[in-house]
Design a protein around this motif. Sequence first.
Motif, short mmCIF file in Angstrom:
data_model
loop_
_atom_site.label_atom_id
_atom_site.label_comp_id
_atom_site.label_asym_id
_atom_site.label_seq_id
_atom_site.Cartn_x
_atom_site.Cartn_y
_atom_site.Cartn_z
N ILE A 1 0.77 -1.40 0.32
CA ILE A 1 0.21 -0.24 0.13
C ILE A 1 0.92 1.28 0.53
CG2 ILE A 1 -1.66 1.04 1.35
CD1 ILE A 1 -3.19 -0.66 1.85
N GLU A 2 2.57 0.94 1.01
CA GLU A 2 2.82 2.45 0.66
C GLU A 2 3.23 3.35 -1.10
OE1 GLU A 2 3.66 -0.33 2.77
OE2 GLU A 2 2.36 0.82 3.92
N ASP A 3 3.58 2.06 -1.54
CA ASP A 3 3.50 2.14 -3.02
C ASP A 3 2.95 3.10 -3.52
OD1 ASP A 3 6.17 1.21 -2.37
OD2 ASP A 3 5.22 -1.22 -3.04
N ILE A 4 1.74 3.20 -3.63
CA ILE A 4 1.23 3.69 -4.40
C ILE A 4 0.27 4.69 -3.30
CG2 ILE A 4 0.45 1.89 -5.73
CD1 ILE A 4 -3.10 1.33 -4.30
N LYS A 5 0.56 5.04 -2.14
CA LYS A 5 -0.50 6.17 -1.31
C LYS A 5 0.07 7.67 -2.16
CE LYS A 5 -1.88 5.91 3.41
NZ LYS A 5 -3.51 5.11 2.31
#
Length: 328
Positions: free
Chosen positions: A142-146
């Motif tokens: 999720i951190e990759d797209i947040k």
Amino acid sequence: MKNVLLRFEKVHKSFRVGHFFSRNVIHAVCDANFEIEDRPAVFTLVGESGSGKTTIANLLLRTINPTSGTIWLMNKNIKDFRKADLIKLIQPIFQDPFETFNPLKKVEAYFHLMLRKTSVSKRKTNDYYVLERVLNEVGLAIEDIKGRYPHELSGGQLQRLSIARSLLVNPKILVADEPVSMLDASLRISMLNLFRKLRDEKVLHIFYITHDLATAYYISDHIAVILKGNIVETGPADKVLICPLHPYTQLLKESVPKITEDKKQRTHKREIWKNTESVPGHSEYLCKFVYRCPHRRDVCEKEAPPKCTVDGVIVRCWLYHNPSEGGV
Ligand SMILES: Nc1ncnc2c1ncn2[C@@H]1O[C@H](COP(=O)(O)OP(=O)(O)OP(=O)(O)O)[C@@H](O)[C@H]1O
Ligand code: SF4
Ligand SMILES: [Mg+2]
């Protein structure tokens, strides 16, 4: 008995082009017959540009209908499926991942919208877990797209995301039309490995479409070779790619440029491709390779090539016709 997932039966698709006085018919797919067994595998459709690959993908996704013939999915005519049910079974992966996403929407917001639309996640509080699951399945977090917009992600990340989007509905088949052709060479292998992982871990069928025999060789379990709308050879990938039967597949194999070849040799091989153009007025049912084939016989110019089975490979070519077996 074989459990068949998908079967193309005498499928034909033609398009009318031009104006009233210069109307022309393009036979994009002619008499396509092939089947895919119901066990996870990568089935590759390989052919040169304009050979009808995307038309077959569109027929499968039912964005267009066959002019004649039938496509069977789990023994049911594909046209009898409700659109909503078909979408849950077959999902597309496009060549250009930027086309999948709305450039004005943050990627995460897009996913939340998809979750609502597809009713995969019933409650908003559950969204996070579904999103985390599909992102993990494609090697993202999720951190990759947040907080990011599509243009803030790399081509490789976006293609992984478009695969994650397809996985939301837990499909049975992914139809991937040239999914790696716009990626750097270094990213291609990792994307192909991802398809293999999904096949094995998610028990998915991958319908991989490419013009590139090298990637076909790397990833395929089964392969179908298409030439100007005709599927000329289909069978287990190791047999078709290592010992091709159809003279066109043989040429295709020879014309794959090797890394060690110089520019002149590569150009010559590209010319071979160009020369497989069919001749105007040539019947769409005759062999499309007839004017280039070193093994041509008289019958090749008069009758449609028969469907022959040789050691598990189906080839449409007069060379393998055994009159005692009969049948076309
Ligand atoms: N909607 C359409 N209207 C008219 N002709 C079409 C249409 N769609 C495809 N064609 C024609 O059908 C043939 C097959 O096209 P298709 O897009 O399936 O080829 P392809 O193998 O996917 O090629 P590429 O590798 O370049 O993507 C081509 O001659 C194309 O011009
Ligand atoms: S059918 Fe005839 S022309 Fe076509 S590939 Fe076979 S031998 Fe050659
Ligand atoms: Mg195409």
